[in-house]
Design a protein around this motif. Structure first.
Motif, PDB file in Angstrom:
ATOM      1  N   ILE A 222       0.819  -1.228   0.028  1.00 61.28           N
ATOM      2  CA  ILE A 222      -0.129   0.079   0.203  1.00 61.28           C
ATOM      3  C   ILE A 222       0.927   1.128   0.008  1.00 61.28           C
ATOM      4  CG2 ILE A 222      -1.957  -1.138   1.275  1.00 61.28           C
ATOM      5  CD1 ILE A 222      -1.114   0.418   3.847  1.00 61.28           C
ATOM      6  N   GLU A 223       0.347   2.405  -0.277  1.00 62.87           N
ATOM      7  CA  GLU A 223       1.007   3.721  -0.397  1.00 62.87           C
ATOM      8  C   GLU A 223       1.807   3.831   1.190  1.00 62.87           C
ATOM      9  OE1 GLU A 223       0.846   8.135  -2.248  1.00 62.87           O
ATOM     10  OE2 GLU A 223      -0.943   6.975  -2.131  1.00 62.87           O
ATOM     11  N   GLY A 224       2.965   4.172   1.359  1.00 64.27           N
ATOM     12  CA  GLY A 224       3.417   4.007   2.649  1.00 64.27           C
ATOM     13  C   GLY A 224       4.078   2.783   3.377  1.00 64.27           C
ATOM     14  N   ALA A 225       3.917   1.926   2.358  1.00 61.85           N
ATOM     15  CA  ALA A 225       4.496   0.609   2.838  1.00 61.85           C
ATOM     16  C   ALA A 225       6.146   0.793   3.382  1.00 61.85           C
ATOM     17  CB  ALA A 225       4.248  -0.582   2.016  1.00 61.85           C
ATOM     18  N   SER A 226       6.681   1.485   2.644  1.00 63.53           N
ATOM     19  CA  SER A 226       8.155   1.472   3.058  1.00 63.53           C
ATOM     20  C   SER A 226       8.508   2.393   4.244  1.00 63.53           C
ATOM     21  CB  SER A 226       8.883   2.373   1.862  1.00 63.53           C
ATOM     22  OG  SER A 226       8.597   3.736   1.708  1.00 63.53           O
ATOM     23  N   GLU A 227       7.236   3.077   4.839  1.00 64.39           N
ATOM     24  CA  GLU A 227       7.283   3.712   6.078  1.00 64.39           C
ATOM     25  C   GLU A 227       6.724   2.838   7.256  1.00 64.39           C
ATOM     26  OE1 GLU A 227       5.124   7.157   5.294  1.00 64.39           O
ATOM     27  OE2 GLU A 227       6.813   7.939   3.889  1.00 64.39           O
ATOM     28  N   GLY A 228       6.321   1.538   6.976  1.00 66.78           N
ATOM     29  CA  GLY A 228       5.908   0.662   8.056  1.00 66.78           C
ATOM     30  C   GLY A 228       4.390   0.504   7.922  1.00 66.78           C
ATOM     31  N   LYS A 229       3.777   0.902   6.886  1.00 64.92           N
ATOM     32  CA  LYS A 229       2.173   0.938   6.954  1.00 64.92           C
ATOM     33  C   LYS A 229       1.759  -0.428   6.199  1.00 64.92           C
ATOM     34  CE  LYS A 229       1.472   6.111   6.638  1.00 64.92           C
ATOM     35  NZ  LYS A 229       0.759   6.895   5.787  1.00 64.92           N
ATOM     36  N   GLY A 230       0.831  -1.100   6.966  1.00 67.95           N
ATOM     37  CA  GLY A 230       0.235  -2.117   6.017  1.00 67.95           C
ATOM     38  C   GLY A 230       0.944  -3.379   6.129  1.00 67.95           C
ATOM     39  N   LEU A 231       0.431  -4.354   5.431  1.00 65.49           N
ATOM     40  CA  LEU A 231       1.294  -5.848   5.554  1.00 65.49           C
ATOM     41  C   LEU A 231       2.552  -5.919   4.682  1.00 65.49           C
ATOM     42  CD1 LEU A 231      -1.642  -8.069   5.024  1.00 65.49           C
ATOM     43  CD2 LEU A 231      -0.221  -7.889   7.126  1.00 65.49           C
ATOM     44  N   GLY A 232       2.621  -4.662   3.536  1.00 67.82           N
ATOM     45  CA  GLY A 232       3.401  -4.902   2.597  1.00 67.82           C
ATOM     46  C   GLY A 232       4.952  -4.466   2.919  1.00 67.82           C
ATOM     47  N   TYR A 233       5.192  -3.757   3.984  1.00 68.59           N
ATOM     48  CA  TYR A 233       6.303  -3.612   4.650  1.00 68.59           C
ATOM     49  C   TYR A 233       7.097  -4.716   5.208  1.00 68.59           C
ATOM     50  CZ  TYR A 233      10.271  -1.702   7.500  1.00 68.59           C
ATOM     51  OH  TYR A 233      11.237  -1.472   7.976  1.00 68.59           O
ATOM     52  N   ARG A 234       6.331  -5.567   5.966  1.00 68.80           N
ATOM     53  CA  ARG A 234       6.987  -6.695   6.392  1.00 68.80           C
ATOM     54  C   ARG A 234       7.340  -7.796   5.445  1.00 68.80           C
ATOM     55  NH1 ARG A 234       3.171 -11.682   9.543  1.00 68.80           N
ATOM     56  NH2 ARG A 234       5.095 -13.090   9.679  1.00 68.80           N
ATOM     57  N   PHE A 235       6.745  -7.769   4.228  1.00 67.39           N
ATOM     58  CA  PHE A 235       7.294  -8.432   3.132  1.00 67.39           C
ATOM     59  C   PHE A 235       8.016  -8.162   2.056  1.00 67.39           C
ATOM     60  CE2 PHE A 235       3.487 -10.476   5.158  1.00 67.39           C
ATOM     61  CZ  PHE A 235       4.097 -11.793   5.342  1.00 67.39           C
ATOM     62  N   LEU A 236       8.385  -6.845   2.279  1.00 66.85           N
ATOM     63  CA  LEU A 236       9.166  -6.071   1.226  1.00 66.85           C
ATOM     64  C   LEU A 236      10.651  -6.660   0.817  1.00 66.85           C
ATOM     65  CD1 LEU A 236       8.509  -2.142   1.512  1.00 66.85           C
ATOM     66  CD2 LEU A 236       8.074  -3.527  -0.633  1.00 66.85           C
ATOM     67  N   ARG A 237      11.203  -7.294   1.999  1.00 71.95           N
ATOM     68  CA  ARG A 237      12.476  -7.965   1.831  1.00 71.95           C
ATOM     69  C   ARG A 237      12.522  -9.111   1.060  1.00 71.95           C
ATOM     70  NH1 ARG A 237      11.087  -8.926   7.521  1.00 71.95           N
ATOM     71  NH2 ARG A 237      10.709 -11.092   7.871  1.00 71.95           N
ATOM     72  N   HIS A 238      11.303 -10.059   0.912  1.00 69.74           N
ATOM     73  CA  HIS A 238      11.266 -10.952   0.060  1.00 69.74           C
ATOM     74  C   HIS A 238      11.569 -10.409  -1.576  1.00 69.74           C
ATOM     75  CE1 HIS A 238      10.126 -13.537   3.147  1.00 69.74           C
ATOM     76  NE2 HIS A 238       9.037 -12.839   3.518  1.00 69.74           N
ATOM     77  N   ILE A 239      11.316  -9.436  -1.805  1.00 73.40           N
ATOM     78  CA  ILE A 239      11.288  -8.873  -3.114  1.00 73.40           C
ATOM     79  C   ILE A 239      12.917  -8.624  -3.509  1.00 73.40           C
ATOM     80  CG2 ILE A 239      10.897  -7.022  -4.805  1.00 73.40           C
ATOM     81  CD1 ILE A 239       8.253  -6.385  -3.156  1.00 73.40           C
ATOM     82  N   GLU A 240      13.739  -8.507  -2.365  1.00 76.78           N
ATOM     83  CA  GLU A 240      15.196  -8.330  -2.693  1.00 76.78           C
ATOM     84  C   GLU A 240      15.713  -9.316  -3.336  1.00 76.78           C
ATOM     85  OE1 GLU A 240      17.126  -6.058   0.412  1.00 76.78           O
ATOM     86  OE2 GLU A 240      15.608  -6.802   1.616  1.00 76.78           O
ATOM     87  N   ARG A 241      15.072 -10.768  -3.504  1.00 76.15           N
ATOM     88  CA  ARG A 241      15.605 -11.908  -3.596  1.00 76.15           C
ATOM     89  C   ARG A 241      15.320 -12.124  -5.201  1.00 76.15           C
ATOM     90  NH1 ARG A 241      18.916 -14.485  -0.044  1.00 76.15           N
ATOM     91  NH2 ARG A 241      20.245 -12.549   1.024  1.00 76.15           N
ATOM     92  N   ASN A 242      14.090 -11.514  -5.581  1.00 75.87           N
ATOM     93  CA  ASN A 242      13.770 -11.858  -6.971  1.00 75.87           C
ATOM     94  C   ASN A 242      14.547 -11.288  -8.316  1.00 75.87           C
ATOM     95  OD1 ASN A 242      10.296 -11.293  -5.803  1.00 75.87           O
ATOM     96  ND2 ASN A 242      11.559 -13.126  -5.429  1.00 75.87           N
ATOM     97  N   SER A 243      14.797 -12.054  -9.255  1.00 72.47           N
ATOM     98  CA  SER A 243      15.610 -11.950 -10.279  1.00 72.47           C
ATOM     99  C   SER A 243      14.800 -10.957 -11.201  1.00 72.47           C
ATOM    100  CB  SER A 243      16.075 -13.022 -11.014  1.00 72.47           C
ATOM    101  OG  SER A 243      16.775 -14.050 -10.443  1.00 72.47           O
ATOM    102  N   VAL A 244      13.734 -11.028 -11.468  1.00 75.74           N
ATOM    103  CA  VAL A 244      12.801  -9.968 -12.234  1.00 75.74           C
ATOM    104  C   VAL A 244      11.475  -9.694 -11.306  1.00 75.74           C
ATOM    105  CG1 VAL A 244      11.315 -10.033 -14.478  1.00 75.74           C
ATOM    106  CG2 VAL A 244      13.336 -11.317 -14.329  1.00 75.74           C
ATOM    107  N   LEU A 245      11.220  -8.253 -11.625  1.00 70.49           N
ATOM    108  CA  LEU A 245       9.920  -7.721 -10.954  1.00 70.49           C
ATOM    109  C   LEU A 245       8.802  -7.654 -11.891  1.00 70.49           C
ATOM    110  CD1 LEU A 245      11.538  -5.245  -8.285  1.00 70.49           C
ATOM    111  CD2 LEU A 245      11.054  -7.388  -7.860  1.00 70.49           C
ATOM    112  N   LEU A 246       7.441  -8.140 -11.526  1.00 68.16           N
ATOM    113  CA  LEU A 246       6.532  -8.107 -12.615  1.00 68.16           C
ATOM    114  C   LEU A 246       5.489  -7.122 -11.639  1.00 68.16           C
ATOM    115  CD1 LEU A 246       4.929  -8.782 -15.084  1.00 68.16           C
ATOM    116  CD2 LEU A 246       3.940 -10.731 -13.742  1.00 68.16           C
TER     117      LEU A 246
END
Length: 332
Positions: A222-246
């Motif tokens: 959600i907007e503001g996830a990088s600041e700790g809002k919503g569920l997305g922030y908790r799982f943003l680190r999982h995106i770091e290991r993906n080779s391609v982002l869709l």
């Protein structure tokens, strides 16, 4: 991948490695030798705490309730130069993508990325030397030996970052779970409300000529996830290991496609600027809601710096073309 409480991607454990065994200060004696020389053996090494990569585990659930990990102590040395037994190592199997950190300093120690890979998390204490090591021409019967070195006790953090070839990035209800269910055998929960997905889901996507790649459905940002809002922030680190982002943006978004894409990109950049260097694709989802004229009109809303496709997981529109584009990005 299991939903709900079965998905554990963070554990904090107290690790205590084994103490090294003391060396022996024994002097040789038998029925024919009244005053023999030193023959004390070395102490055994204390047990290590070791992490081992295993594809049998997808999460850290099996370690969630193991707050104390204790390895065995090494045994003391014996007579006749007999070394003490090495303390039994404590081997913890972890999923691929696990990172080990020191809980007090935050220092990243290492990561486990391959099946069967082993790394020492907390080393055991070294065993002490027996008295035969200290024999000299002027001191032929030393009556002392080394004590074993104590093991370490420290708090460690194990953190899982999902390893996948392509990660799905989008707001809730962008159609990520639906796409994953269509192109793989994964069965994520799907419903028409935000945050249906509350944990990452992995699926193996079959491709041409028996090839395949791994796709990860990351919980909605959600907007503001990088600041700790919503569920997305908790799982943003999982995106770091993906080779391609869709990136996935539905045609019925309240914003323009370009605006929604820009917000998603800003959240990723704010979390980790290196993510913008990954190969990116854009899927405009729910294209079955459009006729040809509307689709042509919406193309004007699409950013010019990213390859894109209009897709529909319901009708299968451009799904094979999307897999082609993803695989091309993966193999470079």
């Amino acid at each position: 991948m299991a939903q709900g409480s079965n998905f554990v991607d963070y554990v904090k454990v107290c690790c205590r490695s084994g103490h090294g065994g003391a060396g022996s200060a024994h002097l040789h004696r038998d029925k024919t030798t009244a005053k023999g020389g030193p023959d004390g053996g070395d102490g055994g090494r204390g047990g290590h705490i070791i992490l081992k990569g295993s594809t049998n585990h997808w999460t850290l659930l099996h370690l969630k309730y193991r707050k104390h990990i204790i390895a065995a102590d090494g045994e003391r040395g014996g007579s006749a130069l007999k070394s003490g037994a090495t303390g039994k190592d404590e081997i913890l199997e972890v999923p691929l993508g696990t990172i080990a950190k020191n809980a007090e300093t935050g220092e990243v120690l290492f990561e486990i990325t391959e099946e069967g890979e082993t790394k020492i998390l907390t080393p055991g204490g070294k065993g002490g030397l027996g008295n035969w090591h200290f024999k000299t021409p002027t001191q032929q019967t030393p009556r002392y030996s080394q004590p074993g070195i104590p093991g370490k006790e420290e708090w460690m953090i194990l953190e899982l970052k999902v390893l996948a070839d392509v990660g799905l990035v989008g707001f809730p209800n962008a159609g990520k779970s639906t796409l994953l269910s269509v192109v793989s055998a994964a069965k994520p929960e799907i419903a028409d409300y935000p945050f249906t997905t509350i944990v990452p889901n992995l699926g193996i996507v079959s491709y041409r000529d028996s090839k395949s790649f791994v796709m990860a459905d990351i919980p909605g940002i959600i907007e503001g996830a990088s600041e700790g809002k919503g569920l997305g922030y908790r799982f943003l680190r999982h995106i770091e290991r993906n080779s391609v982002l869709l990136f996935m943006v539905p045609v019925d978004t309240d914003r323009t496609i370009s605006e929604e894409y820009d917000i998603l990109l800003r959240e990723l950049t704010a979390y980790n600027p290196e993510l913008v260097d990954k190969p990116r694709l854009l899927a405009v989802t729910k294209a079955d809601m459009l006729d040809e004229q509307l689709e042509e009109e919406m193309k004007a809303q699409i950013p010019q710096d990213i390859p894109y496709l209009f897709i529909s997981s319901v009708t299968g529109k451009n799904i094979q073309q999307l897999k082609d584009a993803i695989y091309k990005q993966i193999v470079g």
